[in-house]
Design a protein around this motif. Structure first.
Motif, PDB file in Angstrom:
ATOM      1  N   GLN A  13       0.931  -1.318  -0.129  1.00  0.00           N
ATOM      2  CA  GLN A  13       0.004  -0.104  -0.178  1.00  0.00           C
ATOM      3  C   GLN A  13       0.647   1.191   0.008  1.00  0.00           C
ATOM      4  O   GLN A  13       2.116   1.331   0.342  1.00  0.00           O
ATOM      5  CB  GLN A  13      -0.884  -0.127   1.199  1.00  0.00           C
ATOM      6  N   ALA A  14       0.329   2.196  -0.563  1.00  0.00           N
ATOM      7  CA  ALA A  14       0.981   3.429  -0.409  1.00  0.00           C
ATOM      8  C   ALA A  14       1.275   3.935   0.820  1.00  0.00           C
ATOM      9  O   ALA A  14       0.606   3.708   1.806  1.00  0.00           O
ATOM     10  CB  ALA A  14       0.290   4.772  -1.057  1.00  0.00           C
ATOM     11  N   SER A  84       8.166   4.866   2.603  1.00  0.00           N
ATOM     12  CA  SER A  84       7.365   5.937   1.882  1.00  0.00           C
ATOM     13  C   SER A  84       6.924   5.620   0.510  1.00  0.00           C
ATOM     14  O   SER A  84       6.909   6.778  -0.384  1.00  0.00           O
ATOM     15  CB  SER A  84       7.838   7.190   2.194  1.00  0.00           C
ATOM     16  N   LYS A  86       4.999   5.163  -3.138  1.00  0.00           N
ATOM     17  CA  LYS A  86       4.074   6.084  -3.608  1.00  0.00           C
ATOM     18  C   LYS A  86       3.608   5.095  -5.079  1.00  0.00           C
ATOM     19  O   LYS A  86       4.178   4.123  -5.463  1.00  0.00           O
ATOM     20  CB  LYS A  86       4.493   7.340  -4.290  1.00  0.00           C
ATOM     21  N   PRO A  87       2.453   5.162  -5.325  1.00  0.00           N
ATOM     22  CA  PRO A  87       2.114   4.514  -6.651  1.00  0.00           C
ATOM     23  C   PRO A  87       2.785   4.845  -7.862  1.00  0.00           C
ATOM     24  O   PRO A  87       2.926   3.651  -8.492  1.00  0.00           O
ATOM     25  CB  PRO A  87       0.633   5.230  -6.761  1.00  0.00           C
ATOM     26  N   THR A  90       5.603   2.223  -8.517  1.00  0.00           N
ATOM     27  CA  THR A  90       5.087   0.911  -9.151  1.00  0.00           C
ATOM     28  C   THR A  90       5.964   0.609 -10.513  1.00  0.00           C
ATOM     29  O   THR A  90       5.989   1.359 -11.502  1.00  0.00           O
ATOM     30  CB  THR A  90       3.773   0.742  -9.668  1.00  0.00           C
ATOM     31  N   VAL A 112       2.608  -0.710  -6.055  1.00  0.00           N
ATOM     32  CA  VAL A 112       1.912   0.136  -4.998  1.00  0.00           C
ATOM     33  C   VAL A 112       0.433   0.656  -5.193  1.00  0.00           C
ATOM     34  O   VAL A 112       0.300   1.310  -6.254  1.00  0.00           O
ATOM     35  CB  VAL A 112       3.071   1.412  -4.653  1.00  0.00           C
ATOM     36  N   SER A 114      -2.849   2.681  -4.293  1.00  0.00           N
ATOM     37  CA  SER A 114      -3.323   3.672  -3.497  1.00  0.00           C
ATOM     38  C   SER A 114      -4.268   3.744  -2.738  1.00  0.00           C
ATOM     39  O   SER A 114      -4.816   2.790  -2.465  1.00  0.00           O
ATOM     40  CB  SER A 114      -3.630   5.048  -4.477  1.00  0.00           C
TER      41      SER A 114
END
Length: 114
Positions: A13-14, A84, A86-87, A90, A112, A114
């Motif tokens: 997950q983000a 940390s 982030k999408p 990916t 990842v 969102s």
């Protein structure tokens, strides 16, 4: 010859973290710089981070302060700690070793959500 095997990819997950591992085998004494690259769908492969045998590091601007590359020369292994997430992180992540010559791993998918 050097063989590289990446592991540690998966779905996260983000805001989460993931640690990638690249294990090198073969004539590893010839390897100097090891690095992580990534390739997202429809985009060119890009350098994420690199580390020399002596420990000098370099990072892509967008991952500075979030990713950490490290290396264990005794184990012929390089790591990429990703925090940390982030999408936009990916991608398929590839390990690269440069002697010369140059070797690539088969890649590991990091997704990842969102």
């Amino acid at each position: 010859q050097v063989q590289l095997v990446e592991s540690g990819g998966g779905l996260v997950q983000a805001g989460g973290s993931r640690r990638l591992t690249c294990a090198a085998s073969g004539i590893t004494a010839t390897v100097n710089v090891m690095s992580w690259w990534r390739q997202a769908p429809g985009k060119q492969r890009e350098l994420v981070a690199s580390i020399s045998r002596g420990g000098l590091t370099n990072y892509k601007d967008s991952v500075k302060e979030r990713f950490t590359i490290s290396r264990d020369n005794a184990k012929n292994t390089v790591y990429l700690q990703m925090d940390s997430l982030k999408p936009e992180d990916t991608a398929v992540y590839y390990c690269k070793a440069v002697g010369p010559p140059t070797y690539w791993g088969q890649g590991t998918q990091v997704t990842v959500s969102s």
